[in-house]
Scaffold this motif. Structure first.
Motif, PDB file in Angstrom:
ATOM      1  N   GLU A   1       0.834  -1.206   0.000  1.00 43.56           N
ATOM      2  CA  GLU A   1       0.000   0.000   0.000  1.00 43.56           C
ATOM      3  C   GLU A   1       0.869   1.258   0.000  1.00 43.56           C
ATOM      4  N   GLY A   2       1.963   1.241   0.765  1.00 36.18           N
ATOM      5  CA  GLY A   2       2.873   2.383   0.787  1.00 36.18           C
ATOM      6  C   GLY A   2       3.538   2.601  -0.560  1.00 36.18           C
ATOM      7  N   ALA A   3       3.938   1.514  -1.195  1.00 37.39           N
ATOM      8  CA  ALA A   3       4.559   1.621  -2.516  1.00 37.39           C
ATOM      9  C   ALA A   3       3.545   2.167  -3.521  1.00 37.39           C
ATOM     10  N   ARG A   4       2.312   1.705  -3.423  1.00 38.36           N
ATOM     11  CA  ARG A   4       1.266   2.178  -4.340  1.00 38.36           C
ATOM     12  C   ARG A   4       1.007   3.667  -4.131  1.00 38.36           C
ATOM     13  N   ALA A   5       0.980   4.116  -2.887  1.00 39.65           N
ATOM     14  CA  ALA A   5       0.755   5.535  -2.596  1.00 39.65           C
ATOM     15  C   ALA A   5       1.889   6.390  -3.167  1.00 39.65           C
ATOM     16  N   ARG A   6       3.139   5.917  -3.012  1.00 36.73           N
ATOM     17  CA  ARG A   6       4.268   6.670  -3.571  1.00 36.73           C
ATOM     18  C   ARG A   6       4.207   6.715  -5.093  1.00 36.73           C
ATOM     19  N   LEU A   7       3.819   5.597  -5.698  1.00 42.00           N
ATOM     20  CA  LEU A   7       3.683   5.550  -7.148  1.00 42.00           C
ATOM     21  C   LEU A   7       2.591   6.497  -7.615  1.00 42.00           C
TER      22      LEU A   7
ATOM     23  N   ALA B   1       1.488   9.172  -6.104  1.00 38.95           N
ATOM     24  CA  ALA B   1       1.947  10.551  -5.900  1.00 38.95           C
ATOM     25  C   ALA B   1       2.923  10.955  -6.992  1.00 38.95           C
ATOM     26  N   SER B   2       3.804  10.054  -7.359  1.00 40.77           N
ATOM     27  CA  SER B   2       4.771  10.336  -8.408  1.00 40.77           C
ATOM     28  C   SER B   2       4.079  10.552  -9.753  1.00 40.77           C
ATOM     29  N   LEU B   3       3.111   9.706 -10.057  1.00 44.59           N
ATOM     30  CA  LEU B   3       2.366   9.847 -11.316  1.00 44.59           C
ATOM     31  C   LEU B   3       1.549  11.140 -11.339  1.00 44.59           C
ATOM     32  N   ALA B   4       0.962  11.501 -10.204  1.00 38.35           N
ATOM     33  CA  ALA B   4       0.192  12.743 -10.122  1.00 38.35           C
ATOM     34  C   ALA B   4       1.111  13.945 -10.327  1.00 38.35           C
ATOM     35  N   ALA B   5       2.298  13.910  -9.726  1.00 42.69           N
ATOM     36  CA  ALA B   5       3.249  15.008  -9.891  1.00 42.69           C
ATOM     37  C   ALA B   5       3.710  15.108 -11.339  1.00 42.69           C
ATOM     38  N   GLU B   6       3.921  13.959 -11.953  1.00 43.02           N
ATOM     39  CA  GLU B   6       4.335  13.945 -13.354  1.00 43.02           C
ATOM     40  C   GLU B   6       3.244  14.516 -14.255  1.00 43.02           C
TER      41      GLU B   6
END
Length: 91
Positions: free
Chosen positions: A66-72, A74-79
């Motif tokens: 779940e933590g990895a998914r949240a970071r992913l 967030a990264s995709l949203a920032a991109e």
């Protein structure tokens, strides 16, 4: 895996030496717990302890994923925000 045949680890999410388990370590230990339960030959008490440890390890794996998914996410949203010239989405 260097765990003894009769050992079941203690604290939730912690390895034999008390360190916090990463996903791979928790997954590997969970595989070993399942193997031992499926093989049988353990006392009821040990089987219950193994089951409880398996539940704890499954929670560790789930939280890590779940933590990895949240970071992913967030990264995709920032991109996406950078591509659109806007601000990144905050969570």
């Amino acid at each position: 895996m260097s765990k003894g045949a009769g050992t079941v680890e203690g604290a939730e999410g912690a390895g034999a030496d008390g360190t916090v388990l990463g996903y791979e370590e928790a997954r590997d230990e969970l595989i070993e717990v399942v193997r031992r339960l499926e093989a049988g030959g353990t006392s009821l008490e040990e089987s219950l302890a193994l089951w409880e440890r398996g539940e704890e390890l499954a929670k560790v794996c789930r939280r890590r994923l779940e933590g990895a998914r949240a970071r992913l996410d967030a990264s995709l949203a920032a991109e996406r925000a950078a591509e659109e010239g806007g601000e990144p989405e905050r969570r």
